[in-house]
Scaffold this active site. Structure first.
Site, PDB file in Angstrom:
ATOM      1  N   ARG A 148       0.822  -1.167  -0.095  1.00  0.00           N
ATOM      2  CA  ARG A 148      -0.063  -0.120   0.128  1.00  0.00           C
ATOM      3  C   ARG A 148       0.940   1.344   0.133  1.00  0.00           C
ATOM      4  O   ARG A 148       0.385   2.229  -0.554  1.00  0.00           O
ATOM      5  CB  ARG A 148      -0.862  -0.014   1.260  1.00  0.00           C
ATOM      6  CG  ARG A 148      -1.687   1.194   1.519  1.00  0.00           C
ATOM      7  CD  ARG A 148      -2.811   0.578   2.485  1.00  0.00           C
ATOM      8  NE  ARG A 148      -3.714   2.038   2.512  1.00  0.00           N
ATOM      9  CZ  ARG A 148      -4.068   2.864   3.921  1.00  0.00           C
ATOM     10  NH1 ARG A 148      -3.045   2.514   4.632  1.00  0.00           N
ATOM     11  NH2 ARG A 148      -4.687   3.795   3.738  1.00  0.00           N
ATOM     12  N   HIS A 191       0.622   4.275  -2.658  1.00  0.00           N
ATOM     13  CA  HIS A 191       0.482   5.622  -2.499  1.00  0.00           C
ATOM     14  C   HIS A 191       1.749   6.585  -2.714  1.00  0.00           C
ATOM     15  O   HIS A 191       1.389   7.766  -2.840  1.00  0.00           O
ATOM     16  CB  HIS A 191       0.283   5.611  -0.763  1.00  0.00           C
ATOM     17  CG  HIS A 191      -1.158   5.328  -0.445  1.00  0.00           C
ATOM     18  ND1 HIS A 191      -1.859   6.017   0.539  1.00  0.00           N
ATOM     19  CD2 HIS A 191      -2.069   4.409  -0.925  1.00  0.00           C
ATOM     20  CE1 HIS A 191      -3.070   5.228   0.732  1.00  0.00           C
ATOM     21  NE2 HIS A 191      -3.176   4.495  -0.294  1.00  0.00           N
ATOM     22  N   ASN A 203      -3.315   8.572   4.597  1.00  0.00           N
ATOM     23  CA  ASN A 203      -1.781   8.104   4.828  1.00  0.00           C
ATOM     24  C   ASN A 203      -1.854   7.997   6.440  1.00  0.00           C
ATOM     25  O   ASN A 203      -0.746   7.091   6.892  1.00  0.00           O
ATOM     26  CB  ASN A 203      -0.500   8.549   4.255  1.00  0.00           C
ATOM     27  CG  ASN A 203      -0.744   8.534   2.880  1.00  0.00           C
ATOM     28  OD1 ASN A 203      -1.206   7.666   2.203  1.00  0.00           O
ATOM     29  ND2 ASN A 203      -0.067   9.558   2.017  1.00  0.00           N
ATOM     30  N   HIS A 241      -5.833  -5.406  -3.097  1.00  0.00           N
ATOM     31  CA  HIS A 241      -6.712  -5.487  -2.041  1.00  0.00           C
ATOM     32  C   HIS A 241      -6.952  -6.891  -1.581  1.00  0.00           C
ATOM     33  O   HIS A 241      -7.609  -7.064  -0.355  1.00  0.00           O
ATOM     34  CB  HIS A 241      -8.120  -4.988  -2.255  1.00  0.00           C
ATOM     35  CG  HIS A 241      -8.026  -3.527  -2.374  1.00  0.00           C
ATOM     36  ND1 HIS A 241      -8.923  -2.802  -3.024  1.00  0.00           N
ATOM     37  CD2 HIS A 241      -7.286  -2.610  -2.091  1.00  0.00           C
ATOM     38  CE1 HIS A 241      -8.753  -1.374  -2.889  1.00  0.00           C
ATOM     39  NE2 HIS A 241      -7.755  -1.341  -2.404  1.00  0.00           N
TER      40      HIS A 241
END
Length: 316
Positions: free
Chosen positions: A59, A63, A91, A188
Site C-alpha cells: 500500500r 501511495h 496515509n 486488496h
C-alpha cells in the site's frame, strides 16, 4: 520464520525487458550487489514478527507512486509548518515504515550513498507480494528520491468512495489503463479496512436503502456488527478478503459474490470491460498475477526525484 521462508519460494517468475525507460533491472548489479538480499532480508524478518507487514509495504508503494511518481516522498517526515504526505488523511494508517529504515541502514553500511529510498520502497513492495505467496518479478531500478512531500497532495490518491469514472480518470492521469486499474485493485487481496472506509455502504447508503443493495446481505450484516453506526472502537474494521495474508485472486471471487469492502471495488462491476476483467481474474489466478506484475512494473516506472537520501525520512 519457517512459514515466511516457505512462502518466499511459492512464486511464479515473470520475465520482462531489462530496462523500462531510464530504469534497469540490473541497475545495482555492480553498484551494490547485495541490494536484493538485504532488502529481502528486511522484509522477511519483519514479516516473521508481524504478518500485516506485506500489506503495509504494498500500500505504501502505491501511495508513493500516485503522488509525484515513485520518489519515496511518502517516507519523508513533516517539518515545522510543512505537513508531509504520510500525515495526510489517507496515509495516517500507513505502517511498516521501519522496514524501509532497516533496509536503508544496512545498505548505507554496505554501499553508502548508492541506493535510493524510492528503489527500496519499490523492491520491498515486490518482496511483500512474494513473501505472501504471490509472483516474483524483476524490479527495474534507478529512481531518485524527491525533496517535496505535502499532505495536501494526498487528495490525488483514489478514494474508496470513487465511482468508475473517477477511478478511470485518476489512473489515466498517471498513464495507467483500465486494465491496470482492475489488476492493481487486486492488491486488496492483502490487508485490512477500517470502518470509516466502507461505512458509507452499510449505514445510510441512500434515501431508499440503509445498506448498499449490491452487498451480500449476510456479509453486510457481519460488517454492521463490527462497525455499528456510531462506532467508537479505534481501529475497528475487517479483513479485505477471506485470505487477507495470502496474495491470491480471492478478492475478485468475493467481489462477484457481493462481498467487496469499498465502493471503488464494487465500481469495477459497473462497466462491461471492467466486469469482464474481474471475471477473468476471478477464474484464473495466473491471468491475474501476469496482469498484476505488468501493471506494477508500469506503475513503479513513474519516476520523479533528484537525490539519493542518506536518511529516508529527511532530505539531504
Amino acid at each position: 520464520m519457517e512459514v515466511v521462508v516457505a512462502l518466499s519460494f511459492a512464486f511464479l517468475v515473470f520475465p520482462f525487458p531489462s530496462a523500462v525507460g531510464a530504469l534497469s533491472s540490473n541497475y545495482y548489479d555492480h553498484k551494490c550487489p547485495q541490494f536484493e538480499s538485504i532488502v529481502r532480508g528486511a522484509v522477511e524478518k519483519a514479516t516473521s514478527n508481524d504478518k500485516t507487514v506485506p500489506s503495509g509495504l504494498l500500500r505504501m508503494h502505491f501511495h508513493d507512486c500516485f503522488i509525484r511518481g515513485c520518489d519515496g516522498s511518502v517516507l519523508l517526515n513533516s517539518k515545522g509548518k510543512n505537513k508531509a504526505e504520510k500525515d495526510g488523511p489517507p496515509n495516517i494508517s500507513l505502517h511498516a515504515l521501519y522496514v524501509i529504515d532497516n533496509a536503508k541502514k544496512a545498505l548505507e553500511v554496505e554501499c553508502p550513498g548508492v541506493v535510493s529510498c524510492a528503489d527500496i520502497l519499490a523492491t520491498v513492495a515486490r518482496d511483500a507480494v512474494v513473501v505472501s505467496g504471490g509472483p516474483y518479478w524483476e524490479v527495474p531500478n534507478g529512481r531518485k528520491d524527491g525533496r517535496i512531500s505535502l499532505a495536501s497532495d494526498t487528495r490525488q490518491l483514489p478514494a474508496p468512495v470513487f465511482n468508475i469514472s473517477q477511478l478511470k480518470q485518476n489512473f489515466a492521469q498517471k498513464g495507467l489503463s483500465t486494465k491496470d486499474l482492475v489488476a492493481l485493485s487486486g492488491g486488496h487481496t492483502l490487508g485490512f479496512a477500517h470502518c470509516s472506509t466502507f461505512q458509507n455502504r452499510i449505514h445510510n447508503f441512500n434515501a431508499t436503502h440503509d445498506v448498499d443493495p449490491t452487498l451480500n446481505p449476510f456479509f453486510a450484516s457481519r460488517l454492521r456488527s463490527v462497525c455499528p453506526a456510531h462506532n467508537k472502537v479505534r481501529n475497528a474494521g475487517a479483513p479485505l478478503d477471506s485470505s487477507n495474508l495470502i496474495f491470491d485472486n480471492a478478492y475478485y471471487k468475493l467481489l462477484l459474490q457481493g462481498k467487496s469492502m469499498f465502493s471503488s471495488d464494487q465500481a469495477l462491476l459497473t462497466t462491461p470491460k471492467t466486469k469482464e476483467l474481474v471475471s477473468k481474474f476471478a477464474s484464473s489466478r495466473k491471468a491475474f498475477e501476469r496482469a498484476f506484475v505488468s501493471s506494477m512494473i508500469k506503475m513503479s516506472s513513474l519516476t520523479g526525484g533528484e537525490e539519493i537520501r542518506r536518511d529516508c525520512r529527511v532530505v539531504n
